[in-house]
Design a protein around this motif. Sequence first.
Motif, PDB file in Angstrom:
ATOM      1  N   LEU A 112      48.287  39.564  33.597  1.00 24.05           N
ATOM      2  CA  LEU A 112      48.063  38.215  33.057  1.00 24.05           C
ATOM      3  C   LEU A 112      48.805  37.173  33.888  1.00 24.05           C
ATOM      4  N   LYS A 116      47.175  34.061  36.067  1.00 26.08           N
ATOM      5  CA  LYS A 116      47.578  32.665  35.895  1.00 26.08           C
ATOM      6  C   LYS A 116      47.946  32.022  37.239  1.00 26.08           C
ATOM      7  N   GLU A 117      48.451  32.856  38.155  1.00 25.82           N
ATOM      8  CA  GLU A 117      48.814  32.367  39.484  1.00 25.82           C
ATOM      9  C   GLU A 117      47.588  32.209  40.375  1.00 25.82           C
TER      10      GLU A 117
END
Length: 122
Positions: A112, A116-117
């Motif tokens: 996750l 997100k990165e």
Amino acid sequence: MNELRIVNHPVLGTMPERKSISFIFDGKTYQGLEGESIAAALLANGIRTLRVHEEKGTPRGIYCNIGHCFECRVTVNQQPGVRGCLTEIKEGMVIESGKQQPTPLKNYAEKLAQMKEGKRHV
């Protein structure tokens, strides 16, 4: 037999003679007595750790010895999750201790964070 096995108990008396049998635990051959549990045979051979916690890797051994707690789970003849305190030792039985497994939640959290990165293909 083995120095750790109690054969003359002050209350229960002298243990009747039983046939010695061989079994394998984590690749090493040990001796047990016909009719005793896997847990008892391992304890008599000085083995206290039957598995490790699947996520943390901390040692687990015999806790309740009556089949309620599941701490004594081992793999017997390639069948996982066998309770050592309830299972009778048999000649030639192959027993493996439980090993640490990858932590699914940790792996999920890492994926996750990577998503997100912007690292979509993880």
